[in-house]
Motif scaffolding. Structure first.
Motif, PDB file in Angstrom:
ATOM      1  N   VAL A 137      -1.789 -27.322  17.112  1.00  0.00           N
ATOM      2  CA  VAL A 137      -0.357 -27.577  16.974  1.00  0.00           C
ATOM      3  C   VAL A 137      -0.149 -28.441  15.734  1.00  0.00           C
ATOM      4  CG1 VAL A 137       1.673 -28.583  18.074  1.00  0.00           C
ATOM      5  CG2 VAL A 137      -0.097 -27.483  19.482  1.00  0.00           C
TER       6      VAL A 137
ATOM      7  N   GLU B 178       5.792 -18.775  24.522  1.00  0.00           N
ATOM      8  CA  GLU B 178       4.978 -19.934  24.899  1.00  0.00           C
ATOM      9  C   GLU B 178       5.612 -20.680  26.072  1.00  0.00           C
ATOM     10  OE1 GLU B 178       2.940 -21.076  20.679  1.00  0.00           O
ATOM     11  OE2 GLU B 178       5.098 -21.407  20.811  1.00  0.00           O
TER      12      GLU B 178
ATOM     13  N   ARG C 159      -3.468 -18.556  17.340  1.00  0.00           N
ATOM     14  CA  ARG C 159      -2.576 -19.332  18.188  1.00  0.00           C
ATOM     15  C   ARG C 159      -3.355 -19.721  19.447  1.00  0.00           C
ATOM     16  NH1 ARG C 159       3.284 -16.661  19.846  1.00  0.00           N
ATOM     17  NH2 ARG C 159       4.473 -18.354  18.990  1.00  0.00           N
TER      18      ARG C 159
ATOM     19  N   HIS D 209       8.126 -28.145  19.254  1.00  0.00           N
ATOM     20  CA  HIS D 209       8.869 -26.893  19.340  1.00  0.00           C
ATOM     21  C   HIS D 209       7.929 -25.721  19.610  1.00  0.00           C
ATOM     22  CE1 HIS D 209      12.639 -28.403  16.949  1.00  0.00           C
ATOM     23  NE2 HIS D 209      12.479 -28.986  18.124  1.00  0.00           N
ATOM     24  N   ILE D 210       8.228 -24.994  20.665  1.00  0.00           N
ATOM     25  CA  ILE D 210       7.477 -23.772  20.994  1.00  0.00           C
ATOM     26  C   ILE D 210       8.493 -22.643  21.139  1.00  0.00           C
ATOM     27  CG2 ILE D 210       5.632 -25.057  22.120  1.00  0.00           C
ATOM     28  CD1 ILE D 210       6.755 -24.337  24.823  1.00  0.00           C
ATOM     29  N   ASP D 211       8.017 -21.402  21.115  1.00  0.00           N
ATOM     30  CA  ASP D 211       8.967 -20.302  21.277  1.00  0.00           C
ATOM     31  C   ASP D 211       9.032 -19.866  22.744  1.00  0.00           C
ATOM     32  OD1 ASP D 211       6.932 -18.467  21.772  1.00  0.00           O
ATOM     33  OD2 ASP D 211       6.992 -17.594  19.767  1.00  0.00           O
TER      34      ASP D 211
ATOM     35  N   SER E  78      10.227 -14.371  18.862  1.00  0.00           N
ATOM     36  CA  SER E  78       8.968 -14.405  19.613  1.00  0.00           C
ATOM     37  C   SER E  78       8.240 -13.083  19.373  1.00  0.00           C
ATOM     38  CB  SER E  78       9.254 -14.588  21.093  1.00  0.00           C
ATOM     39  OG  SER E  78       9.873 -13.415  21.608  1.00  0.00           O
TER      40      SER E  78
ATOM     41  N   ASN F 211       3.912 -23.096  16.410  1.00  0.00           N
ATOM     42  CA  ASN F 211       4.344 -24.288  17.144  1.00  0.00           C
ATOM     43  C   ASN F 211       4.006 -25.556  16.356  1.00  0.00           C
ATOM     44  OD1 ASN F 211       1.594 -24.589  17.730  1.00  0.00           O
ATOM     45  ND2 ASN F 211       1.794 -23.602  19.724  1.00  0.00           N
TER      46      ASN F 211
END
Lengths: 221, 221
Positions: free
Chosen positions: A187, A205, B180, A200-202, A107, A152
């Motif tokens: 996205v 997020e 982002r 998938h997000i980190d 991240s 993402n």
């Protein structure tokens, strides 16, 4: 039987069947919406076979510990320490199978702590990214590059894509409703028939949206 | 002079004036949009006078180091260590002036590292929140409560509110365009004529959106 050939159901019976169908296929909140399960990815490492052997010994093969949501991907028994110029993280997850190139996904919070200026990238796009050191009990490797903040994205099959009305590589908007609701824009949709539907997000997020486990997002555009 | 009374400007002259006006009042991206400066708040502590004295000595007054964007608020020379059950942060900023109650504002990432389950709250709303320990070179205090994740919000004057078409305590949506991009929903509007226009988000939110310095968000709903 009535003469029209229709089923002779009472309103109560009909409602019962409707409820069963809804209960089978979707939660109440999902009705009529394009819902996507959300998964938060913690910092992790992908290793090439050469680095696997440098870290864990000649001929070593990564040891699957637990299957991940995407078929064929697994969390390994192996762990590594990730060392940057300003900080390090111990016991970082290694994901298998081995890849053609090692890659570290962090991240932005992690990147600051490590002291590396990791750019936002799609997985695998590691040209001109910073490197760092990986350490195990048995060895150390210096990655010349490969540290990224993962963009993402949504994994889905072609039938998911058809149902959701989107295409491979399309950029979409996904809204996640929590006490801290957020819409993520741009996205990336990734379509492959071996995928399972998941966004998938980190952890930045996930924390920004206060993601509860089992959360879903709505494809809104 | 021509007979209509209009200014006799060439197209070039007119464009020059238009450019000067735009340059004075807004950046190119702002034209016709409701733009709000975004500021990311790092973890910080507000102290009551009793805790100021417990940490820095009897009769001690907080020492302003630097003015913050909101008038009367300042970063202090004083720093503290914040200690939770599972982790700690050294050299945490103290913001002045002293308040009626001590409060620790952290991100969810911070809260996990500290090992406290800090809820999302408005500043000052600390009922039934977890506590932790604050340490200085001179002393230590135990906060029984006061650890929160601050809810994102926008400070503005009543004339800002009129111009932007919103009211005190209204919840609005703010979109931030970066590599982002994210829309934050249910952002709380706080109106006071002593405020400066600024949206405050925490570091999880800033990192999730990849916030550059000097960034602005657009009020979209």
């Amino acid at each position: 039987m009535n003469t029209s050939g229709a089923l002779n159901l009472s309103e109560d019976q009909l409602q019962l069947i409707i409820n069963q169908v809804i209960g089978e296929y979707c939660t109440d909140a999902d009705v009529g919406k394009k819902m996507i399960p959300i998964e938060a990815s913690a910092r992790h490492v992908h290793l090439c076979q050469k680095d696997v052997e440098a870290l864990f010994g000649e001929g070593h093969q990564l040891t699957p510990k637990r299957e991940l949501s995407q078929p064929g991907q697994y969390l390994c028994e192996e762990r590594v320490t990730v060392i940057g110029p300003q900080g390090s993280f111990k016991h970082v997850a290694v994901l298998g199978p081995a890849r053609s190139e090692s890659q570290v996904e962090v991240s932005r919070t992690d990147a600051r702590q490590l002291g590396v200026d990791a750019p936002l990238r799609e997985s695998g796009d590691t040209a001109a990214t910073p490197g760092l050191f990986l350490l195990s009990d048995n060895g150390m490797v210096q990655l010349k590059q490969g540290v990224i903040v993962a963009r993402n994205h949504i994994h889905m099959t072609s039938s998911d894509a058809a149902r959701l009305g989107v295409q491979d590589k399309q950029e979409v908007d996904v809204k996640i409703e929590t006490d801290r609701p957020v819409t993520f824009h741009k996205v990336l949709v990734r379509v492959k028939d071996s995928f399972n539907l998941a966004m998938h997000i980190d952890f930045d997020e996930a924390n920004a949206v206060g993601l509860p486990s089992g959360a879903k997002g709505e494809l809104v555009a």
